[in-house]
Design a protein around this motif. Structure first.
Motif, PDB file in Angstrom:
ATOM      1  N   SER A 100      -4.488   4.265   5.513  1.00  0.00           N
ATOM      2  CA  SER A 100      -4.699   4.117   4.074  1.00  0.00           C
ATOM      3  C   SER A 100      -3.762   3.068   3.491  1.00  0.00           C
ATOM      4  CB  SER A 100      -4.472   5.455   3.363  1.00  0.00           C
ATOM      5  OG  SER A 100      -5.378   6.444   3.790  1.00  0.00           O
ATOM      6  N   LEU A 154      -3.820  -5.684  -6.615  1.00  0.00           N
ATOM      7  CA  LEU A 154      -3.854  -4.346  -7.192  1.00  0.00           C
ATOM      8  C   LEU A 154      -3.400  -4.316  -8.642  1.00  0.00           C
ATOM      9  CD1 LEU A 154      -2.352  -2.259  -4.241  1.00  0.00           C
ATOM     10  CD2 LEU A 154      -4.769  -2.457  -4.867  1.00  0.00           C
ATOM     11  N   CYS A 196      -0.212   4.139  -5.785  1.00  0.00           N
ATOM     12  CA  CYS A 196      -1.435   4.919  -5.557  1.00  0.00           C
ATOM     13  C   CYS A 196      -2.345   4.824  -6.776  1.00  0.00           C
ATOM     14  CB  CYS A 196      -1.076   6.374  -5.266  1.00  0.00           C
ATOM     15  SG  CYS A 196      -2.500   7.485  -5.107  1.00  0.00           S
ATOM     16  N   CYS A 251      -5.026   7.346  -0.659  1.00  0.00           N
ATOM     17  CA  CYS A 251      -3.849   7.241   0.214  1.00  0.00           C
ATOM     18  C   CYS A 251      -3.881   8.227   1.367  1.00  0.00           C
ATOM     19  CB  CYS A 251      -2.566   7.433  -0.606  1.00  0.00           C
ATOM     20  SG  CYS A 251      -2.276   6.136  -1.825  1.00  0.00           S
ATOM     21  N   ALA A 302      -4.133   1.438  -6.942  1.00  0.00           N
ATOM     22  CA  ALA A 302      -5.252   1.367  -6.004  1.00  0.00           C
ATOM     23  C   ALA A 302      -6.420   2.228  -6.481  1.00  0.00           C
ATOM     24  CB  ALA A 302      -4.796   1.807  -4.619  1.00  0.00           C
ATOM     25  N   ILE A 304      -4.998  -0.551   1.993  1.00  0.00           N
ATOM     26  CA  ILE A 304      -4.743  -0.890   0.589  1.00  0.00           C
ATOM     27  C   ILE A 304      -3.960  -2.186   0.489  1.00  0.00           C
ATOM     28  CG2 ILE A 304      -3.499  -0.166  -1.492  1.00  0.00           C
ATOM     29  CD1 ILE A 304      -4.186   2.768  -0.641  1.00  0.00           C
ATOM     30  N   GLY A 337      -7.806   4.696   2.808  1.00  0.00           N
ATOM     31  CA  GLY A 337      -7.688   3.514   1.963  1.00  0.00           C
ATOM     32  C   GLY A 337      -8.918   3.246   1.122  1.00  0.00           C
ATOM     33  N   LEU A 338      -8.943   2.076   0.510  1.00  0.00           N
ATOM     34  CA  LEU A 338     -10.061   1.696  -0.351  1.00  0.00           C
ATOM     35  C   LEU A 338     -11.351   1.513   0.434  1.00  0.00           C
ATOM     36  CD1 LEU A 338      -8.109  -0.749  -2.659  1.00  0.00           C
ATOM     37  CD2 LEU A 338      -9.265   1.347  -3.402  1.00  0.00           C
ATOM     38  N   GLY A 359       0.834  -1.191   0.000  1.00  0.00           N
ATOM     39  CA  GLY A 359       0.000   0.000   0.000  1.00  0.00           C
ATOM     40  C   GLY A 359       0.864   1.235   0.000  1.00  0.00           C
TER      41      GLY A 359
END
Length: 381
Positions: free
Chosen positions: A87, A349, A297, A265, A300, A91, A269-270, A33
């Motif tokens: 974040s 990812l 980034c 980020c 993601a 991720i 996060g997602l 991540g």
């Protein structure tokens, strides 16, 4: 599948510092991540090291529960440093989940809603004839959404807001005439104006000149943006500095912003980005992701963009700087196909990280340029 290690890497990636985070598991599957909070990467890395102390041994598949513990597990919950670290970890956990199941992350977020991600490009040309020429050149390359900006990467120390807004209004009016009405045109003022200055800027251009105005003022006070919204008909694009759904909530619920500038980020996060996108959808607001960091980034962000219904355009790096370091750090990474990204179907990812290259990279101390008004007072970068 238990978390066995969490490692933060604050490193220089050639033209900028980045903060990557690797989460290892006892199943031999690792996820990567990235944290935001640019120019404060070492502070975020310190937060990640703190989180590691209680993350090791936890079930890596309990992504939602881990998010809640990371966010709520201290008296002073939230804040940009904490959520930047969250974040990156979040991720990475989604990356692990996708790899473990052999599917791209967007499959776990609800599946593809599109097979390509439309993008916007930024012209960093000065606000004069060079902007007109650059805008025409970008249009001729196929770009149908172009953003201008006053947030150059030079070392200019003086920023005169009245002079800047006058120059920008003149240049953008001319650019709109040159581009025609079918091209989407916006500008990022990098939160350098006050409410009255931003209103004056908007009122200097004919209606229809701009399709969006990004970050003209600081975001901490929704009432200030509400006042500005009453003074202009130009749609606002706000949110790249927000660190949670609670930061976004008043801007969405009060219909202040027209484009949600989610940064996966920075915002948590997602997991958190999906929640914010859903909230935005209830107000018919499109997401316009902020993506200024490394290809991780971007990878993601592409997963987010693929899975949500309310996407406008994704940001691409506008600066044209040497990114050869990315080829070394990320041997497999997202690459533009014309003016869009294709949605990757690889597990996780869809990006590969060369850990040896990451471990050998060093950190290079950097501070954003300082900006001063003509009277000597300090102002926003």
């Amino acid at each position: 599948m238990k978390i066995s290690d969490v490692t933060a890497f604050a490193i220089n990636a050639g033209h900028r510092n980045i903060c990557l985070v690797k989460v290892d598991t006892d199943a031999g599957i690792a996820g990567w991540g990235e944290a935001g909070l640019s120019s404060r990467e070492q502070a975020v890395a310190g937060m990640v090291r703190h989180f590691k102390e209680f993350l090791v041994g936890k079930d890596a598949t309990r992504i939602g529960a881990i998010w809640q513990e990371l966010y709520r597990g201290q008296y002073f919950e939230g804040g940009r440093t904490i959520t930047a670290a969250i974040s990156a970890i979040d991720i990475a956990l989604w990356d692990i989940a996708g790899k473990a199941l052999g599917v791209p992350v967007h499959r776990l977020l609800g599946g593809m809603q599109r097979d390509r991600i439309p993008c916007f490009i930024t012209s960093t040309a000065p606000m004069d004839d060079r902007l007109i020429a650059d805008g025409i050149a970008l249009r001729d390359l196929g770009w149908d959404c172009i953003r201008a900006t006053i947030a150059g990467r030079g070392d200019e120390s003086i920023f005169d807001p009245r002079k800047a807004l006058a120059q920008a209004a003149t240049a953008l009016t001319e650019l709109r005439t040159a581009l025609g009405s079918s091209i989407v045109l916006g500008i990022d003022f990098h939160h350098r104006l006050q409410v009255a200055e931003a209103a004056s800027f908007c009122q200097r251009m004919p209606p229809g000149t701009l399709d969006f105005l990004e970050e003209p003022i600081r975001q901490q006070t929704p009432g200030a943006y509400q006042a500005l919204k009453h003074m202009t008909q130009i749609p606002l694009a706000i949110g790249e500095e927000f660190a949670s759904r609670w930061d976004f909530a008043p801007y969405i619920e009060q219909d202040i912003t027209s484009f949600a500038r989610i940064d996966v980020c920075n915002v948590g996060g997602l997991s958190e980005a999906m929640r914010i996108a859903s909230l935005a959808e209830t107000h018919y607001i499109d997401v316009m992701p902020h993506d200024p960091l490394s290809p991780l980034c971007t990878a993601a962000t592409i997963q987010l963009c693929a899975a949500i219904p309310n996407l406008a355009w994704c940001e691409v790096d506008p600066y044209g700087l040497d990114t050869s370091a990315y080829d070394r750090l990320f041997p497999v990474r997202p690459r533009l196909e014309g003016t869009h990204f294709l949605v990757n179907q690889s597990p996780g990812l869809g990006i590969e990280v060369d850990e040896s290259a990451v471990r050998s990279a060093s950190f290079s101390y950097w501070e954003p340029p300082r900006r001063y008004k003509p009277d000597g007072s300090y102002t926003n970068w």
